[in-house]
Design a protein around this motif. Sequence first.
Motif, PDB file in Angstrom:
ATOM      1  N   ILE A 163      -2.172  12.371   6.516  1.00 54.25           N
ATOM      2  CA  ILE A 163      -1.301  11.903   7.444  1.00 54.25           C
ATOM      3  C   ILE A 163      -2.175  11.025   8.303  1.00 54.25           C
ATOM      4  O   ILE A 163      -2.003   9.510   8.700  1.00 54.25           O
ATOM      5  CB  ILE A 163      -0.994  12.988   8.490  1.00 54.25           C
ATOM      6  CG1 ILE A 163       0.131  13.818   7.900  1.00 54.25           C
ATOM      7  CG2 ILE A 163      -0.278  12.333   9.787  1.00 54.25           C
ATOM      8  CD1 ILE A 163       0.599  15.049   8.790  1.00 54.25           C
ATOM      9  N   LEU A 164      -3.451  11.262   8.381  1.00 60.45           N
ATOM     10  CA  LEU A 164      -4.552  10.236   8.769  1.00 60.45           C
ATOM     11  C   LEU A 164      -4.756   9.014   7.785  1.00 60.45           C
ATOM     12  O   LEU A 164      -5.062   7.955   8.290  1.00 60.45           O
ATOM     13  CB  LEU A 164      -6.015  10.803   9.119  1.00 60.45           C
ATOM     14  CG  LEU A 164      -5.946  11.679  10.473  1.00 60.45           C
ATOM     15  CD1 LEU A 164      -7.448  11.891  10.730  1.00 60.45           C
ATOM     16  CD2 LEU A 164      -5.570  10.794  11.620  1.00 60.45           C
ATOM     17  N   GLY A 165      -4.535   9.321   6.557  1.00 59.18           N
ATOM     18  CA  GLY A 165      -4.735   7.967   5.501  1.00 59.18           C
ATOM     19  C   GLY A 165      -3.905   7.079   5.830  1.00 59.18           C
ATOM     20  O   GLY A 165      -3.853   5.842   5.749  1.00 59.18           O
ATOM     21  N   SER A 196      -5.458   3.421   4.678  1.00 56.14           N
ATOM     22  CA  SER A 196      -6.353   3.287   3.451  1.00 56.14           C
ATOM     23  C   SER A 196      -6.215   4.411   2.278  1.00 56.14           C
ATOM     24  O   SER A 196      -5.684   5.585   2.385  1.00 56.14           O
ATOM     25  CB  SER A 196      -7.878   3.851   4.221  1.00 56.14           C
ATOM     26  OG  SER A 196      -8.730   3.945   2.916  1.00 56.14           O
ATOM     27  N   ILE A 197      -6.273   3.835   1.018  1.00 56.99           N
ATOM     28  CA  ILE A 197      -6.021   4.750   0.120  1.00 56.99           C
ATOM     29  C   ILE A 197      -7.066   5.466  -0.308  1.00 56.99           C
ATOM     30  O   ILE A 197      -6.802   6.874  -0.763  1.00 56.99           O
ATOM     31  CB  ILE A 197      -5.577   3.663  -1.256  1.00 56.99           C
ATOM     32  CG1 ILE A 197      -4.509   2.885  -0.970  1.00 56.99           C
ATOM     33  CG2 ILE A 197      -5.130   4.535  -2.322  1.00 56.99           C
ATOM     34  CD1 ILE A 197      -4.188   1.843  -2.110  1.00 56.99           C
ATOM     35  N   LEU A 198      -8.441   5.014  -0.001  1.00 60.33           N
ATOM     36  CA  LEU A 198      -9.498   5.853  -0.637  1.00 60.33           C
ATOM     37  C   LEU A 198      -9.573   7.136   0.273  1.00 60.33           C
ATOM     38  O   LEU A 198     -10.070   8.152  -0.216  1.00 60.33           O
ATOM     39  CB  LEU A 198     -10.826   4.904  -0.583  1.00 60.33           C
ATOM     40  CG  LEU A 198     -11.041   4.324  -1.813  1.00 60.33           C
ATOM     41  CD1 LEU A 198     -12.378   3.397  -1.484  1.00 60.33           C
ATOM     42  CD2 LEU A 198     -11.299   5.331  -2.808  1.00 60.33           C
ATOM     43  N   LEU A 199      -9.128   7.118   1.376  1.00 56.95           N
ATOM     44  CA  LEU A 199      -9.265   7.943   2.372  1.00 56.95           C
ATOM     45  C   LEU A 199      -8.409   9.170   2.165  1.00 56.95           C
ATOM     46  O   LEU A 199      -8.462  10.502   2.346  1.00 56.95           O
ATOM     47  CB  LEU A 199      -9.050   7.461   4.061  1.00 56.95           C
ATOM     48  CG  LEU A 199     -10.587   6.926   4.683  1.00 56.95           C
ATOM     49  CD1 LEU A 199     -10.179   6.436   5.982  1.00 56.95           C
ATOM     50  CD2 LEU A 199     -11.481   7.979   4.754  1.00 56.95           C
ATOM     51  N   ALA A 200      -7.169   8.656   1.804  1.00 53.67           N
ATOM     52  CA  ALA A 200      -5.989   9.729   1.567  1.00 53.67           C
ATOM     53  C   ALA A 200      -6.296  10.607   0.225  1.00 53.67           C
ATOM     54  O   ALA A 200      -5.604  11.686   0.089  1.00 53.67           O
ATOM     55  CB  ALA A 200      -4.827   8.868   1.522  1.00 53.67           C
ATOM     56  N   LEU A 255       0.814  -1.154   0.201  1.00 55.98           N
ATOM     57  CA  LEU A 255       0.142   0.039   0.164  1.00 55.98           C
ATOM     58  C   LEU A 255       0.872   1.570  -0.187  1.00 55.98           C
ATOM     59  O   LEU A 255       0.309   2.239  -0.157  1.00 55.98           O
ATOM     60  CB  LEU A 255      -1.032  -0.056   1.330  1.00 55.98           C
ATOM     61  CG  LEU A 255      -2.165   0.429   1.198  1.00 55.98           C
ATOM     62  CD1 LEU A 255      -3.168  -0.307   0.230  1.00 55.98           C
ATOM     63  CD2 LEU A 255      -2.802   0.399   2.754  1.00 55.98           C
ATOM     64  N   ARG A 256       2.209   1.152   0.330  1.00 56.51           N
ATOM     65  CA  ARG A 256       2.933   2.464   0.486  1.00 56.51           C
ATOM     66  C   ARG A 256       3.304   3.187  -0.518  1.00 56.51           C
ATOM     67  O   ARG A 256       3.327   4.224  -0.588  1.00 56.51           O
ATOM     68  CB  ARG A 256       4.297   1.886   1.439  1.00 56.51           C
ATOM     69  CG  ARG A 256       4.725   0.735   0.910  1.00 56.51           C
ATOM     70  CD  ARG A 256       6.345   0.630   1.605  1.00 56.51           C
ATOM     71  NE  ARG A 256       7.092  -0.655   0.763  1.00 56.51           N
ATOM     72  CZ  ARG A 256       7.999  -1.150   1.506  1.00 56.51           C
ATOM     73  NH1 ARG A 256       8.368  -0.805   2.648  1.00 56.51           N
ATOM     74  NH2 ARG A 256       8.674  -2.087   0.942  1.00 56.51           N
ATOM     75  N   TYR A 257       3.294   2.475  -1.845  1.00 60.09           N
ATOM     76  CA  TYR A 257       3.668   3.389  -3.068  1.00 60.09           C
ATOM     77  C   TYR A 257       2.541   3.823  -3.224  1.00 60.09           C
ATOM     78  O   TYR A 257       2.740   5.098  -3.883  1.00 60.09           O
ATOM     79  CB  TYR A 257       4.118   2.256  -3.980  1.00 60.09           C
ATOM     80  CG  TYR A 257       5.213   1.323  -3.721  1.00 60.09           C
ATOM     81  CD1 TYR A 257       6.658   1.880  -3.524  1.00 60.09           C
ATOM     82  CD2 TYR A 257       5.031  -0.152  -3.581  1.00 60.09           C
ATOM     83  CE1 TYR A 257       7.440   1.066  -3.104  1.00 60.09           C
ATOM     84  CE2 TYR A 257       6.121  -0.752  -3.106  1.00 60.09           C
ATOM     85  CZ  TYR A 257       7.312  -0.262  -2.892  1.00 60.09           C
ATOM     86  OH  TYR A 257       8.394  -0.980  -2.536  1.00 60.09           O
ATOM     87  N   PHE A 258       1.186   3.657  -3.240  1.00 62.55           N
ATOM     88  CA  PHE A 258       0.172   4.453  -3.316  1.00 62.55           C
ATOM     89  C   PHE A 258       0.130   5.504  -2.653  1.00 62.55           C
ATOM     90  O   PHE A 258      -0.255   6.745  -3.006  1.00 62.55           O
ATOM     91  CB  PHE A 258      -1.043   3.504  -3.253  1.00 62.55           C
ATOM     92  CG  PHE A 258      -1.151   2.374  -4.242  1.00 62.55           C
ATOM     93  CD1 PHE A 258      -1.584   2.678  -5.472  1.00 62.55           C
ATOM     94  CD2 PHE A 258      -0.897   1.124  -3.869  1.00 62.55           C
ATOM     95  CE1 PHE A 258      -1.763   1.650  -6.550  1.00 62.55           C
ATOM     96  CE2 PHE A 258      -1.021   0.026  -4.801  1.00 62.55           C
ATOM     97  CZ  PHE A 258      -1.499   0.326  -6.259  1.00 62.55           C
ATOM     98  N   LEU A 259       0.251   5.491  -1.244  1.00 62.74           N
ATOM     99  CA  LEU A 259       0.316   6.651  -0.419  1.00 62.74           C
ATOM    100  C   LEU A 259       1.318   7.631  -0.609  1.00 62.74           C
ATOM    101  O   LEU A 259       1.174   8.772  -0.638  1.00 62.74           O
ATOM    102  CB  LEU A 259       0.379   6.004   1.099  1.00 62.74           C
ATOM    103  CG  LEU A 259      -0.902   5.323   1.610  1.00 62.74           C
ATOM    104  CD1 LEU A 259      -0.474   4.586   3.015  1.00 62.74           C
ATOM    105  CD2 LEU A 259      -1.925   6.473   1.800  1.00 62.74           C
ATOM    106  N   THR A 260       2.485   6.959  -1.155  1.00 60.25           N
ATOM    107  CA  THR A 260       3.634   7.968  -1.362  1.00 60.25           C
ATOM    108  C   THR A 260       3.277   8.906  -2.640  1.00 60.25           C
ATOM    109  O   THR A 260       3.595  10.147  -2.733  1.00 60.25           O
ATOM    110  CB  THR A 260       4.917   7.328  -1.693  1.00 60.25           C
ATOM    111  OG1 THR A 260       5.208   6.350  -0.508  1.00 60.25           O
ATOM    112  CG2 THR A 260       6.191   7.955  -1.895  1.00 60.25           C
ATOM    113  N   GLY A 261       2.618   8.157  -3.716  1.00 57.37           N
ATOM    114  CA  GLY A 261       2.304   8.942  -4.781  1.00 57.37           C
ATOM    115  C   GLY A 261       1.226   9.985  -4.466  1.00 57.37           C
ATOM    116  O   GLY A 261       1.345  11.022  -4.838  1.00 57.37           O
ATOM    117  N   ILE A 262       0.215   9.537  -3.688  1.00 63.59           N
ATOM    118  CA  ILE A 262      -0.805  10.743  -3.247  1.00 63.59           C
ATOM    119  C   ILE A 262      -0.100  11.651  -2.397  1.00 63.59           C
ATOM    120  O   ILE A 262      -0.464  12.924  -2.849  1.00 63.59           O
ATOM    121  CB  ILE A 262      -1.980   9.983  -2.372  1.00 63.59           C
ATOM    122  CG1 ILE A 262      -2.952   8.937  -3.196  1.00 63.59           C
ATOM    123  CG2 ILE A 262      -2.785  11.024  -1.771  1.00 63.59           C
ATOM    124  CD1 ILE A 262      -3.640   8.065  -2.427  1.00 63.59           C
ATOM    125  N   ALA A 263       0.641  11.420  -1.592  1.00 60.73           N
ATOM    126  CA  ALA A 263       1.291  12.599  -0.956  1.00 60.73           C
ATOM    127  C   ALA A 263       2.237  13.427  -1.808  1.00 60.73           C
ATOM    128  O   ALA A 263       1.983  14.582  -1.591  1.00 60.73           O
ATOM    129  CB  ALA A 263       2.172  11.921   0.359  1.00 60.73           C
TER     130      ALA A 263
END
Lengths: 85, 151, 94
Positions: free
Chosen positions: C55-57, C62-66, B69-77
């Motif tokens: 940060i909360l995501g 969760s991806i959808l929340l972020a 999941l971390r690559y998606f979160l890094t891209g969003i950030a």
Amino acid sequence: MIELHLLILAMVVSFGFVFSYLAMKEHDLLKALALSSVQSTFFALGFYILAAPDIVLAYLAIAVGAYTALVILAISKTERFEVGE
Amino acid sequence: MIGEAVFLAGMVMIFIGAVYDVIASIGMLRFDDFYLRAHAATVGTIGGAVLPIFGAGLVALVSPWLGALRYFLTGIALTTGVLILLTAPTGSHSLVSAVYFGRIGRPPRLVVDHLAEDLPVRKDVEELVREHEDLPGEEGEARFVFRRVRR
Amino acid sequence: MNVQSVFYTSLYFVAVLYTFAFVLYGIRAIKGPTTADIIMAVDCLSFDMAAFMVILGIYFRSILLASGAIILALWAYMLDVYYTKYVLYGEVEV
């Protein structure tokens, strides 16, 4: 340890209530629109903490974006101040 | 080892961003002029939003408990950080420009105003007319509506 | 003490700081004498809220929340532009 997200949810919803009341009592329509946008931003965080991401995505696009754009367009076609009874 | 160092850098960025945010909100509450509040707002947007978002991206990149999941979160950030870095200065600039040229609220307490002396006055703002001068407004609020003269 | 517990305990204090900042921005939006003050307060509020959402995501995994942060940052920019166009030119084109 206090459940922090419930505390944040209570704060956000009470701020949304206060801003909706202020927007209802305002006579300057542009100021009422700005107050309403603050209320919708707070409610977006409330929906976020309630773990409803689809409602967050729809509510942001409607209440922060399209609603304010359409109301500013309507104010520019008519008058800004609410006069008379 | 390098992962822990990146994690520590990301957490330090998040903490510094949160402290920036509190400082900017206190300044936003206590300054008594719109232009000073605009100065506080730049601290709040660049230091308080862009810096912790990049820190959160660094934290999400090296944290092993997130899995794939971390690559998606890094891209969003990173996407959100770059977008705020582009849109926040333009938004603040347009807002201060609207307040200055539209003459909203009190005039700025300046010693010397080079913008009023040197630059030619904008033509579309010069030919504006006032309407609704007798309407009540809040203190400090403009009591009229600017409209462009149609020719 | 592993990495995950460090992250989860330090996010508690970060959330307290962000909530305090949200309350102060809200008080400025209530007090603000002109409309431009309210617009600037909601600008800062939405950008900081986008950072808090990212940060909360990570916190909730969760991806959808972020992904709500991107949309919040972009729509809050549109409010500034529309207010400026209304105040300076008196008319808004969609």
